[in-house]
Write a protein that holds these residues in place. Structure first.
Motif, PDB file in Angstrom:
ATOM      1  N   GLY A   1       0.750  -1.260   0.055  1.00  0.00           N
ATOM      2  CA  GLY A   1      -0.046  -0.071   0.086  1.00  0.00           C
ATOM      3  C   GLY A   1       0.612   1.219   0.086  1.00  0.00           C
ATOM      4  O   GLY A   1       2.261   1.113   0.118  1.00  0.00           O
ATOM      5  N   HIS A   2       0.276   2.420   0.045  1.00  0.00           N
ATOM      6  CA  HIS A   2       0.800   3.596  -0.083  1.00  0.00           C
ATOM      7  C   HIS A   2       0.585   4.253   1.391  1.00  0.00           C
ATOM      8  O   HIS A   2      -0.402   4.016   1.871  1.00  0.00           O
ATOM      9  CB  HIS A   2       0.289   4.592  -0.970  1.00  0.00           C
ATOM     10  CG  HIS A   2       1.023   5.855  -1.133  1.00  0.00           C
ATOM     11  ND1 HIS A   2       1.990   6.148  -1.850  1.00  0.00           N
ATOM     12  CD2 HIS A   2       0.733   7.211  -0.608  1.00  0.00           C
ATOM     13  CE1 HIS A   2       2.243   7.320  -1.839  1.00  0.00           C
ATOM     14  NE2 HIS A   2       1.420   8.062  -1.210  1.00  0.00           N
ATOM     15  N   VAL A   3       1.474   4.704   1.888  1.00  0.00           N
ATOM     16  CA  VAL A   3       1.680   5.453   3.565  1.00  0.00           C
ATOM     17  C   VAL A   3       1.755   6.678   3.187  1.00  0.00           C
ATOM     18  O   VAL A   3       2.704   7.180   2.444  1.00  0.00           O
ATOM     19  CB  VAL A   3       2.717   4.602   4.315  1.00  0.00           C
ATOM     20  CG1 VAL A   3       2.198   3.129   4.163  1.00  0.00           C
ATOM     21  CG2 VAL A   3       3.905   4.884   3.742  1.00  0.00           C
ATOM     22  N   ASN A   4       1.358   7.756   4.265  1.00  0.00           N
ATOM     23  CA  ASN A   4       1.542   9.088   4.104  1.00  0.00           C
ATOM     24  C   ASN A   4       1.577   9.565   5.793  1.00  0.00           C
ATOM     25  O   ASN A   4       0.614   9.055   6.414  1.00  0.00           O
ATOM     26  CB  ASN A   4       0.507   9.698   3.579  1.00  0.00           C
ATOM     27  CG  ASN A   4       0.553  11.235   3.539  1.00  0.00           C
ATOM     28  OD1 ASN A   4       0.412  11.845   4.366  1.00  0.00           O
ATOM     29  ND2 ASN A   4       1.336  11.763   2.562  1.00  0.00           N
TER      30      ASN A   4
ATOM     31  N   LEU B   1       9.367   2.483  -0.612  1.00  0.00           N
ATOM     32  CA  LEU B   1       9.914   2.626  -1.890  1.00  0.00           C
ATOM     33  C   LEU B   1       9.668   3.972  -2.217  1.00  0.00           C
ATOM     34  O   LEU B   1       8.342   4.329  -1.899  1.00  0.00           O
ATOM     35  CB  LEU B   1       9.700   1.845  -2.926  1.00  0.00           C
ATOM     36  CG  LEU B   1      10.248   0.279  -2.717  1.00  0.00           C
ATOM     37  CD1 LEU B   1       9.637  -0.675  -3.779  1.00  0.00           C
ATOM     38  CD2 LEU B   1      11.632   0.345  -2.492  1.00  0.00           C
ATOM     39  N   ASP B   2      10.120   4.795  -3.129  1.00  0.00           N
ATOM     40  CA  ASP B   2       9.993   5.990  -3.665  1.00  0.00           C
ATOM     41  C   ASP B   2       9.421   6.985  -2.404  1.00  0.00           C
ATOM     42  O   ASP B   2       8.382   7.694  -2.715  1.00  0.00           O
ATOM     43  CB  ASP B   2       8.679   5.933  -4.802  1.00  0.00           C
ATOM     44  CG  ASP B   2       9.028   4.762  -6.027  1.00  0.00           C
ATOM     45  OD1 ASP B   2      10.256   4.817  -6.390  1.00  0.00           O
ATOM     46  OD2 ASP B   2       8.116   4.017  -6.273  1.00  0.00           O
ATOM     47  N   MET B   3      10.006   7.146  -1.541  1.00  0.00           N
ATOM     48  CA  MET B   3       9.980   8.013  -0.598  1.00  0.00           C
ATOM     49  C   MET B   3       9.986   9.449  -0.885  1.00  0.00           C
ATOM     50  O   MET B   3      11.092  10.067  -1.583  1.00  0.00           O
ATOM     51  CB  MET B   3      10.768   7.693   0.654  1.00  0.00           C
ATOM     52  CG  MET B   3      10.203   8.427   1.886  1.00  0.00           C
ATOM     53  SD  MET B   3      11.070   8.032   3.378  1.00  0.00           S
ATOM     54  CE  MET B   3      10.517   6.184   3.549  1.00  0.00           C
TER      55      MET B   3
ATOM     56  N   SER C   1       5.197  22.491   8.662  1.00  0.00           N
ATOM     57  CA  SER C   1       4.590  21.081   8.676  1.00  0.00           C
ATOM     58  C   SER C   1       5.580  20.262   7.740  1.00  0.00           C
ATOM     59  O   SER C   1       6.247  20.795   6.860  1.00  0.00           O
ATOM     60  CB  SER C   1       3.147  20.807   8.080  1.00  0.00           C
ATOM     61  OG  SER C   1       3.049  21.165   6.812  1.00  0.00           O
ATOM     62  N   VAL C   2       5.611  18.959   8.026  1.00  0.00           N
ATOM     63  CA  VAL C   2       6.435  17.958   7.202  1.00  0.00           C
ATOM     64  C   VAL C   2       5.581  16.875   7.059  1.00  0.00           C
ATOM     65  O   VAL C   2       5.194  16.152   7.799  1.00  0.00           O
ATOM     66  CB  VAL C   2       7.467  17.502   7.883  1.00  0.00           C
ATOM     67  CG1 VAL C   2       8.499  16.640   7.068  1.00  0.00           C
ATOM     68  CG2 VAL C   2       8.642  18.695   8.086  1.00  0.00           C
ATOM     69  N   GLN C   3       5.457  16.401   5.792  1.00  0.00           N
ATOM     70  CA  GLN C   3       4.590  15.074   5.084  1.00  0.00           C
ATOM     71  C   GLN C   3       5.777  14.376   4.356  1.00  0.00           C
ATOM     72  O   GLN C   3       6.680  15.018   3.758  1.00  0.00           O
ATOM     73  CB  GLN C   3       3.533  15.598   4.209  1.00  0.00           C
ATOM     74  CG  GLN C   3       2.470  16.134   4.821  1.00  0.00           C
ATOM     75  CD  GLN C   3       1.331  16.021   3.681  1.00  0.00           C
ATOM     76  OE1 GLN C   3       1.375  15.365   2.755  1.00  0.00           O
ATOM     77  NE2 GLN C   3       0.527  16.729   3.965  1.00  0.00           N
ATOM     78  N   VAL C   4       5.710  12.894   4.828  1.00  0.00           N
ATOM     79  CA  VAL C   4       6.453  11.927   4.287  1.00  0.00           C
ATOM     80  C   VAL C   4       5.696  10.707   3.477  1.00  0.00           C
ATOM     81  O   VAL C   4       4.549  10.384   4.171  1.00  0.00           O
ATOM     82  CB  VAL C   4       7.584  11.352   4.960  1.00  0.00           C
ATOM     83  CG1 VAL C   4       8.405  10.273   4.442  1.00  0.00           C
ATOM     84  CG2 VAL C   4       8.439  12.391   5.386  1.00  0.00           C
ATOM     85  N   SER C   5       5.740  10.519   2.407  1.00  0.00           N
ATOM     86  CA  SER C   5       4.840   9.443   1.693  1.00  0.00           C
ATOM     87  C   SER C   5       5.675   8.525   0.870  1.00  0.00           C
ATOM     88  O   SER C   5       6.831   8.880   0.452  1.00  0.00           O
ATOM     89  CB  SER C   5       3.621  10.047   0.876  1.00  0.00           C
ATOM     90  OG  SER C   5       4.373  10.553  -0.245  1.00  0.00           O
ATOM     91  N   GLY C   6       5.243   7.362   0.802  1.00  0.00           N
ATOM     92  CA  GLY C   6       5.986   6.281  -0.069  1.00  0.00           C
ATOM     93  C   GLY C   6       4.991   4.940  -0.263  1.00  0.00           C
ATOM     94  O   GLY C   6       4.000   4.810   0.390  1.00  0.00           O
ATOM     95  N   ASN C   7       5.802   4.221  -0.938  1.00  0.00           N
ATOM     96  CA  ASN C   7       5.034   2.688  -1.314  1.00  0.00           C
ATOM     97  C   ASN C   7       5.584   1.690  -0.313  1.00  0.00           C
ATOM     98  O   ASN C   7       6.881   1.575  -0.473  1.00  0.00           O
ATOM     99  CB  ASN C   7       5.106   2.426  -2.679  1.00  0.00           C
ATOM    100  CG  ASN C   7       4.540   3.538  -3.521  1.00  0.00           C
ATOM    101  OD1 ASN C   7       3.471   4.039  -3.426  1.00  0.00           O
ATOM    102  ND2 ASN C   7       5.151   3.725  -4.570  1.00  0.00           N
ATOM    103  N   ALA C   8       4.768   0.935   0.458  1.00  0.00           N
ATOM    104  CA  ALA C   8       5.092  -0.265   1.337  1.00  0.00           C
ATOM    105  C   ALA C   8       5.011  -1.266   0.565  1.00  0.00           C
ATOM    106  O   ALA C   8       4.273  -1.575   0.163  1.00  0.00           O
ATOM    107  CB  ALA C   8       4.405  -0.009   2.634  1.00  0.00           C
ATOM    108  N   VAL C   9       6.140  -2.079   0.811  1.00  0.00           N
ATOM    109  CA  VAL C   9       6.494  -3.503   0.147  1.00  0.00           C
ATOM    110  C   VAL C   9       7.155  -4.315   1.171  1.00  0.00           C
ATOM    111  O   VAL C   9       7.595  -4.052   2.015  1.00  0.00           O
ATOM    112  CB  VAL C   9       7.221  -3.306  -1.197  1.00  0.00           C
ATOM    113  CG1 VAL C   9       6.658  -2.501  -2.286  1.00  0.00           C
ATOM    114  CG2 VAL C   9       8.640  -2.818  -0.805  1.00  0.00           C
TER     115      VAL C   9
END
Length: 131
Positions: free
Chosen positions: A45-48, A103-105, A122-130
């Motif tokens: 999934g995608h995480v944020n 991945l792809d953070m 504010s700070v946001q970080v997102s990426g793809n969980a594998v």
């Protein structure tokens, strides 16, 4: 005029006191799509994750907790990329079916004034969980 200003500041403080300053969100409905081209990895999934805070000049007043998403801390500057990355990786490993990599953070930082001398960062970080 002083009473109105104090009332506005007290109302703003009450709003911030009852709101979470850090959060994690997961998007796990992928409709059989892959988030990576590697056939060895399973897309979870995608995480944020986001942490934000209220500052007076450069002094942190209320900021989000990087250890417990959904809660806040006082007078502790947690609104930094390293704290959000730590929160996103730890929470993903704990909550997403044994996630082993993000991945792809990507990170994004923002700040803006809300009142003279007060600003939100504010700070946001997102990426793809594998795994």
């Amino acid at each position: 005029m002083l009473k109105k200003t104090l009332f506005v500041l007290a109302a703003a403080a009450a709003v911030f006191a009852f709101s979470a300053c850090s959060s994690m969100e997961y998007a796990t409905t992928l409709n059989d799509q892959r988030l990576t081209v590697s056939p060895e990895l399973t897309s979870l999934g995608h995480v944020n994750g986001e942490i934000w805070g209220l500052y007076l000049f450069d002094i942190a007043l209320l900021t989000g907790s990087s250890v417990r998403p959904g809660s806040m801390v006082c007078f502790n500057d947690t609104v930094r990329v390293d704290n959000v990355v730590k929160m996103v990786t730890a929470e993903s490993a704990k909550n997403l079916d044994s996630c082993t990599a993000i991945l792809d953070m990507r990170s994004e930082r923002n700040s803006f004034w809300i009142f003279p001398l007060l600003w939100i960062k504010s700070v946001q970080v997102s990426g793809n969980a594998v795994k």
